[in-house]
Design a protein around this motif. Structure first.
Motif, PDB file in Angstrom:
ATOM      1  N   PHE A 173       0.815  -1.215   0.000  1.00 19.28           N
ATOM      2  CA  PHE A 173       0.000   0.000   0.000  1.00 19.28           C
ATOM      3  C   PHE A 173       0.853   1.271   0.000  1.00 19.28           C
ATOM      4  N   ILE A 174       2.111   1.161   0.437  1.00 23.00           N
ATOM      5  CA  ILE A 174       2.931   2.363   0.648  1.00 23.00           C
ATOM      6  C   ILE A 174       3.190   3.141  -0.643  1.00 23.00           C
ATOM      7  N   PRO A 175       3.642   2.497  -1.728  1.00 21.42           N
ATOM      8  CA  PRO A 175       3.885   3.281  -2.954  1.00 21.42           C
ATOM      9  C   PRO A 175       2.616   3.841  -3.576  1.00 21.42           C
ATOM     10  N   ILE A 176       1.450   3.331  -3.195  1.00 23.59           N
ATOM     11  CA  ILE A 176       0.192   3.853  -3.710  1.00 23.59           C
ATOM     12  C   ILE A 176      -0.285   5.040  -2.872  1.00 23.59           C
ATOM     13  N   LEU A 177      -0.182   4.915  -1.553  1.00 29.54           N
ATOM     14  CA  LEU A 177      -0.765   5.904  -0.646  1.00 29.54           C
ATOM     15  C   LEU A 177       0.168   7.062  -0.306  1.00 29.54           C
ATOM     16  N   ILE A 178       1.456   6.774  -0.064  1.00 26.83           N
ATOM     17  CA  ILE A 178       2.344   7.791   0.516  1.00 26.83           C
ATOM     18  C   ILE A 178       2.831   8.861  -0.472  1.00 26.83           C
ATOM     19  N   PRO A 179       3.360   8.517  -1.657  1.00 24.13           N
ATOM     20  CA  PRO A 179       3.879   9.583  -2.537  1.00 24.13           C
ATOM     21  C   PRO A 179       2.885  10.704  -2.840  1.00 24.13           C
ATOM     22  N   PRO A 180       1.597  10.398  -3.124  1.00 26.01           N
ATOM     23  CA  PRO A 180       0.670  11.502  -3.380  1.00 26.01           C
ATOM     24  C   PRO A 180       0.433  12.391  -2.154  1.00 26.01           C
ATOM     25  N   LEU A 181       0.695  11.861  -0.960  1.00 28.88           N
ATOM     26  CA  LEU A 181       0.462  12.626   0.266  1.00 28.88           C
ATOM     27  C   LEU A 181       1.644  13.509   0.647  1.00 28.88           C
ATOM     28  N   LEU A 182       2.770  13.388  -0.059  1.00 27.41           N
ATOM     29  CA  LEU A 182       3.949  14.178   0.311  1.00 27.41           C
ATOM     30  C   LEU A 182       3.657  15.668   0.281  1.00 27.41           C
ATOM     31  N   ILE A 183       2.849  16.096  -0.683  1.00 28.66           N
ATOM     32  CA  ILE A 183       2.519  17.520  -0.767  1.00 28.66           C
ATOM     33  C   ILE A 183       1.690  17.955   0.444  1.00 28.66           C
ATOM     34  N   VAL A 184       0.862  17.045   0.963  1.00 31.04           N
ATOM     35  CA  VAL A 184       0.079  17.331   2.176  1.00 31.04           C
ATOM     36  C   VAL A 184       0.998  17.398   3.391  1.00 31.04           C
ATOM     37  N   PHE A 185       1.937  16.431   3.480  1.00 31.71           N
ATOM     38  CA  PHE A 185       2.909  16.462   4.586  1.00 31.71           C
ATOM     39  C   PHE A 185       3.686  17.779   4.572  1.00 31.71           C
ATOM     40  N   ASN A 186       4.075  18.215   3.365  1.00 31.36           N
ATOM     41  CA  ASN A 186       4.840  19.457   3.246  1.00 31.36           C
ATOM     42  C   ASN A 186       4.018  20.655   3.716  1.00 31.36           C
ATOM     43  N   GLU A 187       2.739  20.669   3.332  1.00 36.01           N
ATOM     44  CA  GLU A 187       1.860  21.768   3.727  1.00 36.01           C
ATOM     45  C   GLU A 187       1.710  21.845   5.252  1.00 36.01           C
ATOM     46  N   LEU A 188       1.637  20.664   5.877  1.00 30.76           N
ATOM     47  CA  LEU A 188       1.484  20.607   7.330  1.00 30.76           C
ATOM     48  C   LEU A 188       2.816  20.648   8.060  1.00 30.76           C
ATOM     49  N   LYS A 189       3.919  20.655   7.285  1.00 29.33           N
ATOM     50  CA  LYS A 189       5.276  20.652   7.855  1.00 29.33           C
ATOM     51  C   LYS A 189       5.500  19.452   8.779  1.00 29.33           C
ATOM     52  N   ILE A 190       4.984  18.296   8.364  1.00 24.78           N
ATOM     53  CA  ILE A 190       5.164  17.059   9.134  1.00 24.78           C
ATOM     54  C   ILE A 190       6.564  16.519   8.900  1.00 24.78           C
TER      55      ILE A 190
END
Length: 437
Positions: free
Chosen positions: A125-142
């Motif tokens: 599930f990781i290569p499907i779920l995580i890469p698209p969320l990187l922009i969200v992580f960046n926005e939240l500064k996670i």
């Protein structure tokens, strides 16, 4: 010194010095083989012979990368990203952003846990779920080290504690090898015995979330193939869900991640989300994303075969047993540390159990440990090193997703954080379990 100790230390030191993990494993294997009395020719022969053992795993991960890119073209990942961005507070609303961060962490943790037991797809599930969320992580500064810690917890704690999915396999191997080594146990006792060691993992996770990585961390917004905007439609989303279900069903029915990924890719093809003329380039990009895992797993199998060929794995276990005497406290600690070294060298807790159980079970009987305490010792000793090993898929998987935009270092951002937060508590809580059960 023992060849296993020297080889593992050499591999870890080189990795910490930012030498590529594949090169570190090759160098560690050569050092271990020569230290263990093998000639350079024999070491190379055994190492190259061991590469074939992980060929299926390497191909599986390559196809999963292709499947991840295929799913991205249906628009499902973009739908998830848009939904999560919608949850993020606007104009600096700190409470809303804190809420969004908590929701994201909980969702990722649940998905990782389900991947071991409820929906046993492991790291697929990781290569499907995580890469698209990187922009969200960046926005939240996670801090991505936090996400790596959350993912690795979800990939390890469930199989140690729960007897379903991959946990059922782990518990069965543990019970079978303990019985073969002279101690019959009830499989129903394993979750109870492993509860305290897993509590150590929970403590490590809480420290990572609320202490170590709670501060914001800034990343650059780089475009990666999975985040590239794709228009999504109702039919595209439906086909993507059908593709995921088909991949899971095929994997469970045939017992093969290769067939599962292939089934999912064919469904996406049928949906028309990927045009035949662009399919080759897209799938190649996806395979590149997961190629790192494949090469590391290839090298890890060769590394493990060299260590086994030297005979020093069994020697290390026997030497630890000889040094313990009749000291229960020292005995429990020594067995856990040996388990850590062996698992970090082999890269698999499942493969470690047969090696250590043959000595640890008789030794535990000799020292007067109860069956429950022995389960805790052998189970924890095997699980140690799964988190925190450069060659474990429990660390390689998170890195493959979080490093899609090349801003997440495998060793310093995944391996070191998970080693510190999980192996140290596992040793402490596993030792306490051994002494009180």
């Amino acid at each position: 010194m023992n060849a296993v100790v020297i080889a593992v230390l050499a591999m870890l030191i080189l990795s910490l010095l930012r030498v590529n993990v594949v090169l570190a494993l090759i160098a560690g294997a050569l050092i271990g083989g020569l230290t263990g009395g093998l000639s350079i020719e024999k070491t190379i022969e055994v190492f190259t012979g061991g590469l074939g053992g992980s060929a299926e795993v390497a191909l599986s991960y390559a196809l999963l990368g292709g499947f991840a890119v295929a799913i991205s073209k249906t628009g499902l990942p973009n739908l998830i990203v848009d939904w999560m961005i919608g949850m993020i507070g606007k104009n600096g609303e700190s409470k809303a952003k804190t809420y969004s961060k908590a929701i994201i962490i909980i969702l990722i943790l649940m998905m990782a846990i389900f991947s071991q037991n409820l929906i046993p797809i492991h790291i697929a599930f990781i290569p499907i779920l995580i890469p698209p969320l990187l922009i969200v992580f960046n926005e939240l500064k996670i801090d991505r080290r936090l996400i790596a810690s959350v993912l690795t917890f979800g990939l390890t704690a469930p199989y140690i504690l729960l007897p379903v999915g991959f946990g059922g396999i782990f518990h069965d191997i543990l019970a079978t090898n303990m019985a073969d080594s002279g101690m019959e146990i009830d499989m129903g006792d394993i979750p109870t015995a492993m509860m305290l060691p897993v509590a150590g993992l929970v403590v490590g996770l809480l420290i990572a979330i609320f202490v170590s990585y709670r501060k914001p961390r800034i990343y650059q917004d780089y475009q990666v193939v999975q985040v590239e905007k794709s228009e999504y439609s109702k039919m595209g989303i439906i086909f993507s869900i059908v593709a995921i279900v088909a991949a899971l069903a095929a994997q469970l029915y045939f017992g093969s991640m290769i067939i599962g990924a292939l089934a999912g890719i064919l469904v996406v093809y049928a949906s028309g989300a990927i045009k035949w003329r662009e399919a080759d380039n897209l799938l190649t990009e996806g395979m590149k994303m997961m190629a790192f895992i494949g090469f590391v797993m290839l090298a890890a199998f060769g590394f493990a075969d060299v260590l086994k060929e030297t005979g020093d794995v069994e020697t290390l276990v026997a030497q630890a047993a000889d040094a313990i005497g009749n000291n229960k406290a020292l005995g429990a600690l020594a067995m856990l540390v040996v388990g850590l070294l062996v698992t970090m060298g082999i890269g698999s807790s499942f493969s470690t159990i047969p090696i250590i159980a043959t000595i640890f079970v008789p030794l535990s009987l000799q020292l007067g440990f109860s069956p429950m305490a022995t389960i805790a010792i052998v189970g924890t000793a095997a699980a140690l090193g799964d988190a925190g090993s450069p060659a474990s898929d429990s660390t390689l998987g998170p890195t493959a997703g979080l490093n899609a935009d090349t801003q997440h270092n495998h060793i310093w951002d995944t391996v070191v954080p998970t080693f510190v937060h999980y192996n140290i508590p596992l040793i402490i809580f596993g030792w306490i379990a051994a002494m009180i059960l």
